[in-house]
Design an enzyme around this catalytic site. Sequence first.
Site, mmCIF file in Angstrom:
data_model
loop_
_atom_site.group_PDB
_atom_site.id
_atom_site.type_symbol
_atom_site.label_atom_id
_atom_site.label_comp_id
_atom_site.label_asym_id
_atom_site.label_seq_id
_atom_site.Cartn_x
_atom_site.Cartn_y
_atom_site.Cartn_z
ATOM 1 N N GLY A 129 -2.320 4.019 3.215
ATOM 2 C CA GLY A 129 -3.349 3.916 2.177
ATOM 3 C C GLY A 129 -4.505 3.018 2.571
ATOM 4 O O GLY A 129 -5.646 3.251 2.157
ATOM 5 N N SER A 150 0.851 -1.188 0.000
ATOM 6 C CA SER A 150 0.000 0.000 0.000
ATOM 7 C C SER A 150 0.883 1.234 0.000
ATOM 8 O O SER A 150 2.080 1.159 0.290
ATOM 9 C CB SER A 150 -0.895 0.019 1.235
ATOM 10 O OG SER A 150 -0.152 0.364 2.398
ATOM 11 N N ASP A 151 0.322 2.376 -0.313
ATOM 12 C CA ASP A 151 1.029 3.625 -0.057
ATOM 13 C C ASP A 151 0.866 3.947 1.425
ATOM 14 O O ASP A 151 0.159 3.265 2.169
ATOM 15 C CB ASP A 151 0.485 4.749 -0.939
ATOM 16 C CG ASP A 151 1.534 5.822 -1.224
ATOM 17 O OD1 ASP A 151 2.461 5.984 -0.407
ATOM 18 O OD2 ASP A 151 1.432 6.498 -2.261
ATOM 19 N N TYR A 152 1.531 4.994 1.857
ATOM 20 C CA TYR A 152 1.622 5.354 3.277
ATOM 21 C C TYR A 152 0.227 5.554 3.887
ATOM 22 O O TYR A 152 -0.482 6.477 3.516
ATOM 23 C CB TYR A 152 2.442 6.639 3.393
ATOM 24 C CG TYR A 152 3.110 6.880 4.714
ATOM 25 C CD1 TYR A 152 4.468 6.629 4.875
ATOM 26 C CD2 TYR A 152 2.403 7.387 5.793
ATOM 27 C CE1 TYR A 152 5.109 6.879 6.089
ATOM 28 C CE2 TYR A 152 3.029 7.632 7.001
ATOM 29 C CZ TYR A 152 4.378 7.378 7.141
ATOM 30 O OH TYR A 152 5.006 7.631 8.346
#
Length: 766
Positions: A307, A303-305
Amino acid sequence: MKDLKYVIILVLSLIIISSCDQKNKNSETSHGKWKSLSGDKRIEQRVDSVLKLMTLEEKIGQMTQFSANWSITGPVMSDDFKPYLYKGLIGSIFNATSVEGIRKLQQIAVDSTRLGIPILFGQDVIHGYKTIFPIPLGEACSWDLAMMEQTARIAAIEAASDGINWTFAPMVDISRDARWGRVMEGAGEDPYLGSRIAEARVKGFQGEGGWQSLSDVATLLACGKHFAAYGAAESGRDYNTAELSEHTLRNVYLPPYQAALEAGVGTFMASFNEVNGVPATASRWLLTDILRNEWGFRGFAVSDYTGINELVPHGVAKDEKQAAELAVNAGVDMDMTGATYIKYLSELVKEGKVSEKTIDNATRSILEMKFLLGLFDDPYRYLDENRAKANTEKPEFIETARKAVASSLVLLKNDNDLLPIKKDRAARIALIGPLMNDSVNLNGEWAGLGDRNKSVSILKGMTEAYKGTTVKLNYAQGCTITESSPASIAQAVSAARLSDVVLVAVGEDFNWSGEAACRSDIRLPEAQRQLLKALKETGKPIALIVLSGRPLDLSWEDSQFDAILQAWFPGREGGNGIADVISGEYNPSGRLVMSFPRNVGQIPIYYNHKNTGRPVDPAHPDVDYKSRYLDVATTPLYPFGYGLSYTTYAIGNAKIDKSTMKSKNDKITVSATVENTGPMDGEMVVQLYVRDLVGSVTRPVKELKGFRKVALKAGESKPITFELSSEDLAFYGIDMKKKTEPGEFKVWVAQHSADNSNELSFSVTE
């Protein structure tokens, strides 16, 4: 104790591997639906041997990434995360740096946990680690794939020598909106060029040898991001909705991700935005149906930060527990810093909402990367202080950075050949502007661990370049980036009046581009415009050096000043590389990879647009009831592929070897002669464009299908050829299947996207 633990794990692993050899000759049967990146059965067996020793909680720990904080003594884990580290429940750590600091954290994972599984250390190594290169958007303007691969390789060497194993790069998002701050991190608006650059950067980070290269301690595991269509955010506002058709998604935005995959990228990052009403982090259609099943991706997705946590405010999850369920079932293997997996996945498995097989397959993919990186064989193999010192800011790295700056600059205007200012000329140059004596902004955003104080200012670079010559320099700041005063402007005007030529360094603060750095007004700040107006009144010839992280609205500047050099944020060697171009030591060869708008109202603007049913006739642009504006032209100020040189070029004798080709397994050859018709040696980017005149769905007015960067001495000409295959013309049509449709085509061998000379035609048949 550590050695005994590894002996025990090794013995157990060998027993299990032996059992696997006896019972499971078929990898598909052994692993269910999991398929490894390597395809190496021995590695797959080693992965399974570790997996069989793990509890459910330990597996979920491998799917968890936390971020380290920084203290005087090095990276430390927050008190909230420390217990997970000591229990062996962290698979990756983000933002830990330095050999000493990473060793401390790795030692806890190896010596103080039940299984001693090593940690994967990640970092944003975007355009350099300690040696900082031009921002990716600037580098892309070089159209030099070998150089971009080399700068990524240098970044990998420096970062890996400092203990980093994984970079969250390259960003391969197509960007058509200059308001969006993260255009600086990508390769611009074109899917063909973006795909070639994605391949180059993946190979630069990971090496040329596929997954086998990951065992080299001079490489990094790369991460293609942000999957998918993050660059299509509405209004150019970060994290915003991407509302686009599946045709546009597949024909424009997805190709660079697929190119990264085909280059061997080991990981992908899910994007923050939604596509088709579903946030990418929760989209099984994107992460499983397309990425894994359709394209065959065998690495792991992160995932992104936070996310996953953000699925709650998106409105598709009622709480973070449901967010974890949606993300893991969609295909997100690792949770970046959100702690949703470690908190909720065990419970979700017990409730039957998440299959343990899903957990097993995600864990397998993460463990495999650690095996490929050699971390199981030696968890400390990247941690060598002597190697870190030897591989940091080496002279050859600095020299490459300087060359990268020069090749990334784009000469947008040069009336009366104001530039270059040769070293043998008796001239007085006024060096003015808020960014002339600035080092802090040169590195741009995402500047790794580069020391901004080491970056070479333009003033310093110019002073060094003209030292001992008849050229005399006179510096006055004139204003800051956002503020001016009558006194400071008067001082600059005085310096200009005493000079023969005026160079003004203007542009953005580096914080104005990058993540969460979007702008609705992309003109120069008013303080800088006031300075420029005062300098204009002196009547002196003026050249602008523009530093920015995006294309700016330079319409007024273009109408007022003699020369404009777009320098982006050039990195550590900015001043030296810019001075090389100003002095004529390097003939500018950069070409734009994003269109420059005439004003913000034109955005998004891009060359490969559709024709519409009422296109504007360029010969009669003011005819009413056409797809146009009342107050500005529909064309960009500077088009994609555009850039000037200190010499001139001509393309002629364009030919095509046959007028017809089949829609499958066929090709045509396009040839032309390229000539340097001017007084200086230089490099020209020859570009091949195609138009499909009739399709089952509407097609762009032009599409880039090839390019060559050709070095030519003054007066020299060279033949050049392009092979255009039937597969190069394929697209997703009315039935959402990718194929080449029969029909009539135009092709151009051009200097930029708005160059309509050297037009040829051919047809495609069944």
